[in-house]
Design an enzyme around this catalytic site. Structure first.
Site, PDB file in Angstrom:
ATOM      1  N   ASN A   7       0.853  -1.181   0.000  1.00 41.55           N
ATOM      2  CA  ASN A   7       0.000   0.000   0.000  1.00 41.55           C
ATOM      3  C   ASN A   7       0.896   1.241   0.000  1.00 41.55           C
ATOM      4  O   ASN A   7       1.688   1.447   0.925  1.00 41.55           O
ATOM      5  CB  ASN A   7      -0.899  -0.015   1.242  1.00 41.55           C
ATOM      6  CG  ASN A   7      -1.934   1.090   1.227  1.00 41.55           C
ATOM      7  OD1 ASN A   7      -1.642   2.212   0.844  1.00 41.55           O
ATOM      8  ND2 ASN A   7      -3.150   0.793   1.663  1.00 41.55           N
ATOM      9  N   HIS A  43      -5.653   3.594  -1.580  1.00 45.49           N
ATOM     10  CA  HIS A  43      -6.948   3.870  -0.938  1.00 45.49           C
ATOM     11  C   HIS A  43      -7.239   5.358  -1.080  1.00 45.49           C
ATOM     12  O   HIS A  43      -6.908   6.160  -0.201  1.00 45.49           O
ATOM     13  CB  HIS A  43      -6.898   3.460   0.536  1.00 45.49           C
ATOM     14  CG  HIS A  43      -8.217   3.543   1.237  1.00 45.49           C
ATOM     15  ND1 HIS A  43      -8.534   2.741   2.300  1.00 45.49           N
ATOM     16  CD2 HIS A  43      -9.297   4.334   1.045  1.00 45.49           C
ATOM     17  CE1 HIS A  43      -9.751   3.040   2.729  1.00 45.49           C
ATOM     18  NE2 HIS A  43     -10.231   4.013   1.971  1.00 45.49           N
ATOM     19  N   HIS A  50      -4.037  11.591   1.002  1.00 40.57           N
ATOM     20  CA  HIS A  50      -2.823  10.864   0.590  1.00 40.57           C
ATOM     21  C   HIS A  50      -2.932  10.548  -0.898  1.00 40.57           C
ATOM     22  O   HIS A  50      -2.608  11.395  -1.714  1.00 40.57           O
ATOM     23  CB  HIS A  50      -2.551   9.637   1.463  1.00 40.57           C
ATOM     24  CG  HIS A  50      -3.746   8.921   1.987  1.00 40.57           C
ATOM     25  ND1 HIS A  50      -4.668   8.287   1.170  1.00 40.57           N
ATOM     26  CD2 HIS A  50      -4.172   8.705   3.263  1.00 40.57           C
ATOM     27  CE1 HIS A  50      -5.595   7.714   1.914  1.00 40.57           C
ATOM     28  NE2 HIS A  50      -5.340   7.944   3.187  1.00 40.57           N
ATOM     29  N   GLU A  70      -8.795   0.227  -2.700  1.00 39.14           N
ATOM     30  CA  GLU A  70      -9.687   0.155  -1.543  1.00 39.14           C
ATOM     31  C   GLU A  70     -10.492   1.428  -1.442  1.00 39.14           C
ATOM     32  O   GLU A  70     -10.032   2.503  -1.838  1.00 39.14           O
ATOM     33  CB  GLU A  70      -8.876   0.015  -0.241  1.00 39.14           C
ATOM     34  CG  GLU A  70      -7.952  -1.162  -0.172  1.00 39.14           C
ATOM     35  CD  GLU A  70      -7.140  -1.161   1.112  1.00 39.14           C
ATOM     36  OE1 GLU A  70      -6.629  -2.243   1.472  1.00 39.14           O
ATOM     37  OE2 GLU A  70      -6.997  -0.099   1.749  1.00 39.14           O
ATOM     38  N   HIS A 190      -4.088  -4.902   7.805  1.00 41.24           N
ATOM     39  CA  HIS A 190      -4.176  -3.872   8.840  1.00 41.24           C
ATOM     40  C   HIS A 190      -3.259  -4.230  10.006  1.00 41.24           C
ATOM     41  O   HIS A 190      -3.466  -5.214  10.700  1.00 41.24           O
ATOM     42  CB  HIS A 190      -5.589  -3.626   9.362  1.00 41.24           C
ATOM     43  CG  HIS A 190      -5.755  -2.230   9.901  1.00 41.24           C
ATOM     44  ND1 HIS A 190      -6.149  -1.164   9.123  1.00 41.24           N
ATOM     45  CD2 HIS A 190      -5.531  -1.712  11.120  1.00 41.24           C
ATOM     46  CE1 HIS A 190      -6.178  -0.059   9.844  1.00 41.24           C
ATOM     47  NE2 HIS A 190      -5.793  -0.363  11.057  1.00 41.24           N
ATOM     48  N   GLY A 213       0.901  -1.444   4.310  1.00 38.62           N
ATOM     49  CA  GLY A 213       1.405  -0.127   3.960  1.00 38.62           C
ATOM     50  C   GLY A 213       2.176   0.544   5.074  1.00 38.62           C
ATOM     51  O   GLY A 213       3.394   0.681   5.025  1.00 38.62           O
ATOM     52  N   HIS A 214       1.473   0.951   6.123  1.00 40.32           N
ATOM     53  CA  HIS A 214       2.069   1.796   7.163  1.00 40.32           C
ATOM     54  C   HIS A 214       3.317   1.168   7.765  1.00 40.32           C
ATOM     55  O   HIS A 214       4.390   1.796   7.805  1.00 40.32           O
ATOM     56  CB  HIS A 214       1.035   2.085   8.258  1.00 40.32           C
ATOM     57  CG  HIS A 214       1.547   2.945   9.365  1.00 40.32           C
ATOM     58  ND1 HIS A 214       1.662   4.318   9.249  1.00 40.32           N
ATOM     59  CD2 HIS A 214       1.998   2.637  10.609  1.00 40.32           C
ATOM     60  CE1 HIS A 214       2.149   4.815  10.375  1.00 40.32           C
ATOM     61  NE2 HIS A 214       2.366   3.818  11.208  1.00 40.32           N
TER      62      HIS A 214
END
Length: 237
Positions: A7, A43, A50, A70, A190, A213-214
């Protein structure tokens, strides 16, 4: 084989914080693919804080792996999806002002709404996935919509992992096995990271895809993007 979809939202967040085009989202996306990512996730949110809608149009012809978009299925979002035609659309129930996705769909209450969205996407030959918590009833209703896959919302697993990883993963194993018995593919995402990803994959080896992602971008600050992607892929072997 479980695919790693990176992501790239956080790259866009960093770019937007300063203005201009540094870091370049397209270049980082292509680098992620060259470093071994089997998919790219974005997303786009309504406020475009973003990933911007313009980014999606730029990325689509350039992405050579699977492209997963997403988002909450508003008419604006669906218009984007039907024009861009990604490999996969993942429907999330996010309110417009949430910082990040923080719950799965109530697929029973939203059954008619989701079914119509799924029909529209599948008519355009777009693979569909519904973001859900490890709740068997919610998975039952997700299956009835005609979706191809679910994506398990794994924050509860990540939160409990350090205390008792067996207890943390148990409901996700049950949910994934139940989904598979209904003919659904199973994705997950997540708060997955280099500490908890391997055990999740060992527990649910038939996951189709993990979207990260994060944590991956945070690790890349110390390890570099190429090495980080390698380590995440190692967790999925």
């Amino acid at each position: 084989m479980t695919k790693l979809s990176v992501n790239v939202n956080k790259i866009a967040t960093l770019r937007n914080a300063r203005g201009g085009n540094v870091p370049n989202v397209l270049k980082v996306t292509l680098d992620c693919e060259s470093f071994g990512a089997e998919g790219i996730t974005v997303h786009p949110r309504p406020d475009e804080r973003h990933i911007r809608y313009a980014d999606v149009y730029e990325l689509r012809p350039a992405v050579s792996t699977e492209f997963n978009i997403e988002g909450y299925p508003s008419e604006k979002f669906l218009d984007l999806i039907l024009k861009v035609k990604p490999t996969q659309v993942t429907l999330v129930p996010d309110a417009h002002d949430v910082i990040t996705s923080n719950s799965g769909w109530d697929t029973k209450t939203n059954f008619d709404f989701l079914s119509k969205i799924i029909d529209r996407c599948k008519a355009a030959n777009i693979r569909t996935s519904i973001f859900v918590e490890p709740n068997l009833e919610m998975i039952d209703y997700a299956a009835k919509t005609g979706t191809d896959r679910i994506e398990l919302y794994t924050e509860p697993y990540a939160v409990r992992y350090a205390q008792d990883r067996e207890a943390a993963v148990a409901p996700f194993v049950q949910a994934a096995e139940h989904a598979r018995s209904l003919g659904l593919g199973v994705n997950a995402g997540h708060d997955l990271n280099l500490e908890n990803l391997r055990f999740l994959h060992e527990s649910i080896p038939f996951l189709s895809e993990v979207s990260i992602g994060h944590c991956l971008i945070c690790d890349a600050l110390y390890l570099g993007l190429k090495e980080t992607i390698k380590r995440y892929k190692d967790c999925l072997k």
